[in-house]
Design a protein around this motif. Structure first.
Motif, PDB file in Angstrom:
ATOM      1  N   LYS A 182       1.116  -1.206   0.362  1.00 22.05           N
ATOM      2  CA  LYS A 182      -0.148   0.017   0.116  1.00 22.05           C
ATOM      3  C   LYS A 182       0.699   0.976   0.180  1.00 22.05           C
ATOM      4  O   LYS A 182       0.136   2.596  -0.394  1.00 22.05           O
ATOM      5  CB  LYS A 182      -1.187   0.026   1.165  1.00 22.05           C
ATOM      6  CG  LYS A 182      -1.852   0.295   0.931  1.00 22.05           C
ATOM      7  CD  LYS A 182      -2.959   1.055   2.264  1.00 22.05           C
ATOM      8  CE  LYS A 182      -2.361   1.457   3.860  1.00 22.05           C
ATOM      9  NZ  LYS A 182      -3.606   1.016   4.470  1.00 22.05           N
ATOM     10  N   ARG A 183       1.654   0.951   0.369  1.00 25.14           N
ATOM     11  CA  ARG A 183       3.121   2.414   0.829  1.00 25.14           C
ATOM     12  C   ARG A 183       3.807   2.948  -0.563  1.00 25.14           C
ATOM     13  O   ARG A 183       4.790   3.001  -0.601  1.00 25.14           O
ATOM     14  CB  ARG A 183       3.715   2.445   1.685  1.00 25.14           C
ATOM     15  CG  ARG A 183       3.110   2.394   2.956  1.00 25.14           C
ATOM     16  CD  ARG A 183       3.844   1.882   4.735  1.00 25.14           C
ATOM     17  NE  ARG A 183       3.134   2.634   5.648  1.00 25.14           N
ATOM     18  CZ  ARG A 183       3.039   3.420   6.766  1.00 25.14           C
ATOM     19  NH1 ARG A 183       4.154   4.509   5.628  1.00 25.14           N
ATOM     20  NH2 ARG A 183       2.861   3.723   7.586  1.00 25.14           N
ATOM     21  N   GLY A 184       3.610   1.549  -1.648  1.00 31.25           N
ATOM     22  CA  GLY A 184       4.404   1.530  -2.860  1.00 31.25           C
ATOM     23  C   GLY A 184       6.037   1.009  -3.124  1.00 31.25           C
ATOM     24  O   GLY A 184       6.715   1.754  -3.260  1.00 31.25           O
ATOM     25  N   LEU A 185       6.104   0.073  -2.021  1.00 31.90           N
ATOM     26  CA  LEU A 185       7.816  -0.146  -1.201  1.00 31.90           C
ATOM     27  C   LEU A 185       7.543  -1.489  -1.831  1.00 31.90           C
ATOM     28  O   LEU A 185       6.680  -2.302  -1.916  1.00 31.90           O
ATOM     29  CB  LEU A 185       8.110   0.024  -0.022  1.00 31.90           C
ATOM     30  CG  LEU A 185       8.195   0.810   0.949  1.00 31.90           C
ATOM     31  CD1 LEU A 185       7.334   0.829   1.873  1.00 31.90           C
ATOM     32  CD2 LEU A 185       9.134   1.800   0.421  1.00 31.90           C
ATOM     33  N   LEU A 186       8.759  -1.886  -2.369  1.00 29.10           N
ATOM     34  CA  LEU A 186       9.242  -3.962  -2.369  1.00 29.10           C
ATOM     35  C   LEU A 186       9.049  -4.101  -1.675  1.00 29.10           C
ATOM     36  O   LEU A 186      10.223  -3.360  -0.471  1.00 29.10           O
ATOM     37  CB  LEU A 186      10.164  -3.295  -3.386  1.00 29.10           C
ATOM     38  CG  LEU A 186      12.347  -3.295  -3.298  1.00 29.10           C
ATOM     39  CD1 LEU A 186      12.394  -4.230  -2.481  1.00 29.10           C
ATOM     40  CD2 LEU A 186      12.247  -2.804  -4.483  1.00 29.10           C
ATOM     41  N   TRP A 187       9.292  -5.722  -1.199  1.00 30.13           N
ATOM     42  CA  TRP A 187      10.140  -6.515  -0.659  1.00 30.13           C
ATOM     43  C   TRP A 187      10.782  -7.346  -0.929  1.00 30.13           C
ATOM     44  O   TRP A 187      11.087  -7.837  -1.728  1.00 30.13           O
ATOM     45  CB  TRP A 187       8.332  -7.247   0.005  1.00 30.13           C
ATOM     46  CG  TRP A 187       8.818  -8.414   1.039  1.00 30.13           C
ATOM     47  CD1 TRP A 187       9.470  -9.775   0.900  1.00 30.13           C
ATOM     48  CD2 TRP A 187       9.275  -8.144   2.263  1.00 30.13           C
ATOM     49  NE1 TRP A 187       9.930 -10.198   1.935  1.00 30.13           N
ATOM     50  CE2 TRP A 187       9.747  -9.078   2.811  1.00 30.13           C
ATOM     51  CE3 TRP A 187       9.384  -7.244   3.111  1.00 30.13           C
ATOM     52  CZ2 TRP A 187       9.919  -9.611   4.138  1.00 30.13           C
ATOM     53  CZ3 TRP A 187       9.883  -7.004   4.651  1.00 30.13           C
ATOM     54  CH2 TRP A 187       9.997  -8.769   5.233  1.00 30.13           C
ATOM     55  N   LEU A 188      12.007  -7.086  -0.491  1.00 29.09           N
ATOM     56  CA  LEU A 188      13.056  -8.547  -0.669  1.00 29.09           C
ATOM     57  C   LEU A 188      13.098  -9.500   0.375  1.00 29.09           C
ATOM     58  O   LEU A 188      13.333  -9.206   1.399  1.00 29.09           O
ATOM     59  CB  LEU A 188      14.729  -8.069  -0.735  1.00 29.09           C
ATOM     60  CG  LEU A 188      15.802  -8.500  -0.343  1.00 29.09           C
ATOM     61  CD1 LEU A 188      15.824  -8.975  -1.563  1.00 29.09           C
ATOM     62  CD2 LEU A 188      16.593  -7.263  -0.454  1.00 29.09           C
ATOM     63  N   ASP A 189      12.795 -10.816   0.245  1.00 32.69           N
ATOM     64  CA  ASP A 189      13.562 -11.336   1.418  1.00 32.69           C
ATOM     65  C   ASP A 189      14.597 -11.644   1.319  1.00 32.69           C
ATOM     66  O   ASP A 189      15.183 -12.756   0.427  1.00 32.69           O
ATOM     67  CB  ASP A 189      12.288 -12.547   0.420  1.00 32.69           C
ATOM     68  CG  ASP A 189      11.461 -13.949   2.143  1.00 32.69           C
ATOM     69  OD1 ASP A 189      12.592 -14.189   2.637  1.00 32.69           O
ATOM     70  OD2 ASP A 189      10.218 -14.288   1.360  1.00 32.69           O
ATOM     71  N   SER A 190      15.146 -11.869   2.250  1.00 32.04           N
ATOM     72  CA  SER A 190      16.585 -12.386   3.080  1.00 32.04           C
ATOM     73  C   SER A 190      16.572 -13.895   2.779  1.00 32.04           C
ATOM     74  O   SER A 190      17.596 -14.149   3.042  1.00 32.04           O
ATOM     75  CB  SER A 190      17.170 -11.848   4.481  1.00 32.04           C
ATOM     76  OG  SER A 190      16.586 -10.465   4.143  1.00 32.04           O
ATOM     77  N   ARG A 191      15.378 -14.877   3.238  1.00 32.89           N
ATOM     78  CA  ARG A 191      15.349 -15.754   2.928  1.00 32.89           C
ATOM     79  C   ARG A 191      15.819 -16.470   4.309  1.00 32.89           C
ATOM     80  O   ARG A 191      17.050 -17.906   4.070  1.00 32.89           O
ATOM     81  CB  ARG A 191      15.871 -16.412   1.884  1.00 32.89           C
ATOM     82  CG  ARG A 191      14.286 -16.432   0.182  1.00 32.89           C
ATOM     83  CD  ARG A 191      15.717 -17.126  -0.878  1.00 32.89           C
ATOM     84  NE  ARG A 191      14.295 -16.187  -2.430  1.00 32.89           N
ATOM     85  CZ  ARG A 191      14.316 -16.657  -3.216  1.00 32.89           C
ATOM     86  NH1 ARG A 191      15.637 -16.898  -3.873  1.00 32.89           N
ATOM     87  NH2 ARG A 191      13.370 -16.145  -4.021  1.00 32.89           N
ATOM     88  N   THR A 192      15.468 -16.574   5.895  1.00 30.20           N
ATOM     89  CA  THR A 192      16.494 -16.685   6.466  1.00 30.20           C
ATOM     90  C   THR A 192      15.902 -18.556   6.939  1.00 30.20           C
ATOM     91  O   THR A 192      16.324 -18.818   8.194  1.00 30.20           O
ATOM     92  CB  THR A 192      16.118 -16.349   7.593  1.00 30.20           C
ATOM     93  OG1 THR A 192      14.929 -16.124   7.958  1.00 30.20           O
ATOM     94  CG2 THR A 192      16.935 -15.184   7.471  1.00 30.20           C
TER      95      THR A 192
END
Length: 393
Positions: free
Chosen positions: A291-301
């Motif tokens: 909703k904030r127009g951001l991306l998500w980078l999954d660190s994959r922990t």
């Protein structure tokens, strides 16, 4: 008087010899007695000696020919039987498949970011295909809100992006440095490295607006490094998102973290192997990020992260880490991981590697960054990877 003394001695000797001869069996005794009667004659004396030798040999053969006494019962006890059992066979050698050398261009690596007390290299996670699919509960689906249009027209992940581009004919590498801001000295060293890097800042670090402004002016892209609950006993830091918190407190902590500074393109998780694996917890968090127009980078922990499955329905710009740089904090180990990053980039076109502001990582990057483009690679930011893959909004 001499004869009277000698006569009894002779008779006594004769009786003694008779008693001895009586103890010998059969013919041997009779022969020996006859030899004794001739004992006064030299021939009789020699004969007596021969008879004695023959009697010794015959007697020995007589006793040796008898059947042997059966062995004592103790010889047949279980202890004696155990002692003669063969030793156990040695364990089989390890499978030969483990010795197969790594191919020149390996597929993307499945190494997870190590949280304190873990060693993902000793036990790499199972590939995604081996993880059985989990049935989705209706309540989890209901938690997914409809995608929201970005605020202000252009989404923040594009508006705050550092210009860089993935070229179709050159493999690209994005280097992300997590845990920025706490160690001011090492964070400043990272900012001084050749740009563009993507720097993820912990929201509880001090003086973040000033630190991040300096980093952005140096040509680096910014992210929020959001603390989340791990599956091991480790402290993710203050105001971390925990599975035990009510939904309203999770929302409050997320809002506070996103307000810690400005100018970032997205968010990635700090620790979070427990939190990110819970679909019902991640759905509202990722919905707010979208909703904030951001991306998500999954660190994959964790290989069980729910972020990848949620990003599509939410139209969330998404990327996932491929390689972790500093499982082992030595320059040699980091250089090895950088070489693996290059192999992944050649294999799939783009690679995302995550490291931390450790001295070994900084020293290895300082030598590697000026040379990587000479070897035909393009150094890009995380927003460039998302744009090239066309994932999400």
């Amino acid at each position: 008087m001499a004869p009277s003394r000698k006569t009894p001695a002779k008779k006594t000797g004769t009786r003694s010899r008779k008693r001895k001869s009586a103890t010998l069996p059969g013919a041997i005794g009779r022969a020996f007695a006859a030899a004794q009667r001739l004992g006064s004659h030299p021939v009789g004396l020699a004969l007596s000696v021969l008879v004695a030798l023959a009697a010794t040999v015959i007697t020995a053969n007589h006793f040796l020919s008898r059947p042997m006494t059966p062995p004592a019962p103790a010889v047949q006890t279980p202890v004696a039987q155990v002692a003669v059992k063969p030793p156990p066979l040695p364990p089989p050698p390890p499978p030969a498949a483990e010795a197969v050398p790594e191919p020149a261009d390996p597929p993307p690596l499945g190494v997870t970011e190590p949280e304190p007390g873990t060693n993902p290299d000793a036990a790499p996670p199972a590939p995604a295909a081996a993880i059985p699919p989990q049935p989705e509960k209706p309540v989890e689906t209901a938690l997914l809100p409809p995608p929201q249009p970005p605020r202000g027209g252009t989404p923040a992940w594009q508006r705050n992006a550092v210009p860089s581009r993935v070229l179709p004919d050159r493999p690209a590498i994005a280097i992300v440095i997590d845990d920025m801001g706490l160690d001011r000295k090492r964070s400043a060293r990272v900012v001084g490295l050749p740009a563009p890097l993507t720097l993820a800042w912990l929201p509880y670090a001090h003086d973040l607006p000033a630190q991040t402004k300096t980093a952005r002016a140096a040509g680096h892209e910014l992210m929020v490094h959001l603390p989340m609950e791990p599956s091991v006993k480790a402290d993710p830091g203050p105001n971390a998102l925990l599975s035990s918190l009510p939904a309203e407190e999770i929302r409050r902590r997320l809002t506070a973290a996103l307000a810690s500074f400005d100018g970032y393109v997205g968010v990635n998780n700090h620790m979070g192997s427990r939190f990110t694996a819970d679909r019902s917890l991640m759905a509202p968090v990722l919905a707010e990020i979208q909703k904030r127009g951001l991306l998500w980078l999954d660190s994959r922990t964790t290989p069980n992260s729910a972020a990848g499955g949620l990003a599509g329905p939410l139209h969330l710009p998404f990327a996932g880490r491929d390689v972790f740089l500093d499982n082992v904090e030595t320059v040699t180990a980091v250089r090895t991981q950088l070489s693996r990053t290059e192999a992944v980039a050649r294999h799939q076109g783009v690679a995302i590697a995550i490291g931390h502001p450790h001295d070994a990582t900084i020293d290895a990057l300082a030598a590697w960054l000026p040379e990587v483009q000479k070897r035909g690679f393009t150094l890009v930011t995380i927003s460039a990877v998302v744009r090239a893959r066309g994932v999400g909004g």
